[in-house]
Design a protein around this motif. Structure first.
Motif, PDB file in Angstrom:
ATOM      1  N   VAL A   1      10.229  -4.964  73.896  1.00 35.25           N
ATOM      2  CA  VAL A   1       9.148  -5.681  73.213  1.00 35.25           C
ATOM      3  C   VAL A   1       8.713  -4.916  71.961  1.00 35.25           C
ATOM      4  CG1 VAL A   1       8.286  -6.749  75.332  1.00 35.25           C
ATOM      5  CG2 VAL A   1       7.329  -4.581  74.575  1.00 35.25           C
ATOM      6  N   PHE A   2       7.988  -5.622  71.098  1.00 36.83           N
ATOM      7  CA  PHE A   2       7.405  -5.018  69.900  1.00 36.83           C
ATOM      8  C   PHE A   2       5.896  -5.209  69.931  1.00 36.83           C
ATOM      9  CE2 PHE A   2      11.657  -6.444  68.433  1.00 36.83           C
ATOM     10  CZ  PHE A   2      12.179  -5.204  68.107  1.00 36.83           C
ATOM     11  N   GLY A   3       5.170  -4.240  69.396  1.00 31.38           N
ATOM     12  CA  GLY A   3       3.723  -4.386  69.263  1.00 31.38           C
ATOM     13  C   GLY A   3       3.374  -5.509  68.304  1.00 31.38           C
ATOM     14  N   LEU A   4       4.129  -5.580  67.202  1.00 33.24           N
ATOM     15  CA  LEU A   4       3.963  -6.634  66.206  1.00 33.24           C
ATOM     16  C   LEU A   4       5.329  -6.939  65.622  1.00 33.24           C
ATOM     17  CD1 LEU A   4       2.231  -8.457  64.353  1.00 33.24           C
ATOM     18  CD2 LEU A   4       1.852  -6.448  62.899  1.00 33.24           C
ATOM     19  N   TRP A   5       5.696  -8.204  65.609  1.00 31.50           N
ATOM     20  CA  TRP A   5       6.990  -8.644  65.077  1.00 31.50           C
ATOM     21  C   TRP A   5       6.757  -9.887  64.236  1.00 31.50           C
ATOM     22  CZ3 TRP A   5       9.920 -13.069  65.189  1.00 31.50           C
ATOM     23  CH2 TRP A   5      11.268 -12.950  64.858  1.00 31.50           C
ATOM     24  N   ILE A   6       7.346  -9.925  63.023  1.00 27.17           N
ATOM     25  CA  ILE A   6       7.213 -11.076  62.123  1.00 27.17           C
ATOM     26  C   ILE A   6       8.603 -11.443  61.621  1.00 27.17           C
ATOM     27  CG2 ILE A   6       6.170 -11.934  59.979  1.00 27.17           C
ATOM     28  CD1 ILE A   6       4.003  -9.725  60.413  1.00 27.17           C
ATOM     29  N   ASN A   7       8.915 -12.744  61.629  1.00 25.20           N
ATOM     30  CA  ASN A   7      10.258 -13.188  61.241  1.00 25.20           C
ATOM     31  C   ASN A   7      10.463 -13.154  59.723  1.00 25.20           C
ATOM     32  OD1 ASN A   7       8.983 -15.512  60.261  1.00 25.20           O
ATOM     33  ND2 ASN A   7      10.080 -16.918  61.599  1.00 25.20           N
ATOM     34  N   SER A   8      11.705 -13.401  59.286  1.00 27.11           N
ATOM     35  CA  SER A   8      12.068 -13.283  57.874  1.00 27.11           C
ATOM     36  C   SER A   8      11.375 -14.312  56.988  1.00 27.11           C
ATOM     37  CB  SER A   8      13.581 -13.386  57.696  1.00 27.11           C
ATOM     38  OG  SER A   8      14.039 -14.649  58.138  1.00 27.11           O
ATOM     39  N   GLU A   9      10.951 -15.438  57.551  1.00 25.29           N
ATOM     40  CA  GLU A   9      10.245 -16.449  56.768  1.00 25.29           C
ATOM     41  C   GLU A   9       8.741 -16.151  56.697  1.00 25.29           C
ATOM     42  OE1 GLU A   9      12.454 -17.584  59.341  1.00 25.29           O
ATOM     43  OE2 GLU A   9      14.024 -17.635  57.817  1.00 25.29           O
ATOM     44  N   LEU A  10       8.324 -15.066  57.351  1.00 16.57           N
ATOM     45  CA  LEU A  10       6.922 -14.638  57.374  1.00 16.57           C
ATOM     46  C   LEU A  10       5.995 -15.753  57.856  1.00 16.57           C
ATOM     47  CD1 LEU A  10       6.913 -12.726  53.963  1.00 16.57           C
ATOM     48  CD2 LEU A  10       7.368 -11.797  56.230  1.00 16.57           C
ATOM     49  N   GLU A  11       6.509 -16.553  58.786  1.00 13.97           N
ATOM     50  CA  GLU A  11       5.728 -17.682  59.296  1.00 13.97           C
ATOM     51  C   GLU A  11       5.445 -17.593  60.788  1.00 13.97           C
ATOM     52  OE1 GLU A  11       7.906 -21.345  58.990  1.00 13.97           O
ATOM     53  OE2 GLU A  11       9.652 -20.494  59.986  1.00 13.97           O
ATOM     54  N   LYS A  12       6.297 -16.919  61.518  1.00 11.32           N
ATOM     55  CA  LYS A  12       6.124 -16.808  62.966  1.00 11.32           C
ATOM     56  C   LYS A  12       6.201 -15.342  63.373  1.00 11.32           C
ATOM     57  CE  LYS A  12       7.390 -21.364  64.290  1.00 11.32           C
ATOM     58  NZ  LYS A  12       6.109 -21.946  64.104  1.00 11.32           N
ATOM     59  N   GLY A  13       5.492 -15.032  64.437  1.00  7.92           N
ATOM     60  CA  GLY A  13       5.534 -13.680  64.935  1.00  7.92           C
ATOM     61  C   GLY A  13       5.113 -13.635  66.385  1.00  7.92           C
ATOM     62  N   TYR A  14       5.155 -12.433  66.926  1.00  9.20           N
ATOM     63  CA  TYR A  14       4.607 -12.234  68.259  1.00  9.20           C
ATOM     64  C   TYR A  14       4.089 -10.824  68.394  1.00  9.20           C
ATOM     65  CZ  TYR A  14       9.033 -10.125  69.932  1.00  9.20           C
ATOM     66  OH  TYR A  14      10.127  -9.333  70.114  1.00  9.20           O
TER      67      TYR A  14
ATOM     68  N   GLN B   1      -0.069 -15.232  46.778  1.00 11.48           N
ATOM     69  CA  GLN B   1       0.218 -14.919  45.377  1.00 11.48           C
ATOM     70  C   GLN B   1       1.704 -14.838  45.058  1.00 11.48           C
ATOM     71  OE1 GLN B   1      -3.542 -12.070  44.381  1.00 11.48           O
ATOM     72  NE2 GLN B   1      -1.647 -11.490  43.430  1.00 11.48           N
ATOM     73  N   HIS B   2       2.507 -14.374  45.990  1.00 13.31           N
ATOM     74  CA  HIS B   2       3.899 -14.042  45.682  1.00 13.31           C
ATOM     75  C   HIS B   2       4.933 -14.915  46.369  1.00 13.31           C
ATOM     76  CE1 HIS B   2       1.550 -10.256  45.046  1.00 13.31           C
ATOM     77  NE2 HIS B   2       2.134 -10.385  43.883  1.00 13.31           N
ATOM     78  N   GLY B   3       4.499 -15.823  47.229  1.00 15.89           N
ATOM     79  CA  GLY B   3       5.438 -16.717  47.896  1.00 15.89           C
ATOM     80  C   GLY B   3       5.931 -16.167  49.217  1.00 15.89           C
ATOM     81  N   ILE B   4       6.659 -17.026  49.934  1.00 17.82           N
ATOM     82  CA  ILE B   4       7.115 -16.703  51.281  1.00 17.82           C
ATOM     83  C   ILE B   4       8.534 -16.159  51.206  1.00 17.82           C
ATOM     84  CG2 ILE B   4       7.579 -17.638  53.581  1.00 17.82           C
ATOM     85  CD1 ILE B   4       5.505 -19.829  52.882  1.00 17.82           C
ATOM     86  N   SER B   5       8.644 -14.825  51.116  1.00 16.56           N
ATOM     87  CA  SER B   5       9.960 -14.209  51.026  1.00 16.56           C
ATOM     88  C   SER B   5       9.885 -12.754  51.460  1.00 16.56           C
ATOM     89  CB  SER B   5      10.482 -14.302  49.592  1.00 16.56           C
ATOM     90  OG  SER B   5      11.631 -13.497  49.429  1.00 16.56           O
ATOM     91  N   LEU B   6      10.595 -12.427  52.525  1.00 14.32           N
ATOM     92  CA  LEU B   6      10.630 -11.046  52.983  1.00 14.32           C
ATOM     93  C   LEU B   6      11.322 -10.158  51.953  1.00 14.32           C
ATOM     94  CD1 LEU B   6       9.919  -9.025  55.179  1.00 14.32           C
ATOM     95  CD2 LEU B   6      11.999  -9.689  56.398  1.00 14.32           C
ATOM     96  N   SER B   7      12.353 -10.667  51.291  1.00 12.91           N
ATOM     97  CA  SER B   7      13.030  -9.852  50.267  1.00 12.91           C
ATOM     98  C   SER B   7      12.097  -9.584  49.082  1.00 12.91           C
ATOM     99  CB  SER B   7      14.340 -10.505  49.817  1.00 12.91           C
ATOM    100  OG  SER B   7      14.106 -11.760  49.247  1.00 12.91           O
TER     101      SER B   7
END
Length: 181
Positions: free
Chosen positions: A138-151, A47-53
């Motif tokens: 390490v992180f339990g959940l990590w998501i990058n600024s483009e909200l497209e990749k994580g681990y 709904q709102h697009g791919i933007s962490l900001s």
């Protein structure tokens, strides 16, 4: 207890959090939030697009907890319950009420990973990423600024299993939900 109602999602928006998952998750919430009868969609990639900001801007006026929900390219659904809303900064925040979770569609079951007390690395949300839980590099959940990749990795904060079969994942949908009590 009545079923929880999910609001503010457009009809043409892909659903990530379903009523079934929300009601399973509700049982795991801190007691005072179990009374919520509605959850409202604050942010959605669809709904709102791919933007962490944009995500930070749309959730900033939310009082109280949120639920972060991720769907990866392999249709795994997982996320976190956070006692505070996400905000850009450079320090960890949040309390021991935070937890990670993952949904098993085949078992119709939610598995939660609660705070262990080993550290206080609950939420770290910087301009370049979101991280939930941590320790030992390490992180339990990590998501990058483009909200497209994580681990996702096991971390001391929650003694969690990976939330996905592989450590790295492609994020195809992401939602942030608030509560109406």
């Amino acid at each position: 207890m009545n079923a929880i109602k999910l609001t503010d999602r457009r009809g043409d928006t892909d659903k990530v959090l379903t009523e079934r998952i929300a009601n399973a998750l509700r049982v795991q919430l801190p007691r005072r939030y179990r009374l919520a009868t509605e959850m409202n969609l604050l942010y959605s990639l669809d709904q709102h697009g791919i933007s962490l900001s944009t995500l930070y801007r749309l959730v900033k006026n939310t009082k109280g907890p949120i639920v972060l929900v991720v769907k990866d390219a392999d249709d795994n659904v997982f996320g976190a319950f956070l006692n505070e809303t996400l905000k850009s900064g450079s320090r960890y925040y949040g309390t021991g009420e935070c937890f990670l979770w993952k949904w098993s569609e085949t078992e119709s079951k939610i598995t939660t990973y609660k705070w262990t007390g080993k550290n206080e690395y609950m939420i770290l949300s910087e301009p370049d990423f979101i991280a939930i839980g941590g320790g030992e590099g390490v992180f339990g959940l990590w998501i990058n600024s483009e909200l497209e990749k994580g681990y996702s990795q096991p971390c001391p904060t929650f003694d969690n299993e990976r939330l996905t079969p592989n450590p790295e994942f492609e994020c195809v949908e992401l939602e942030v939900w608030g509560f109406r009590i």
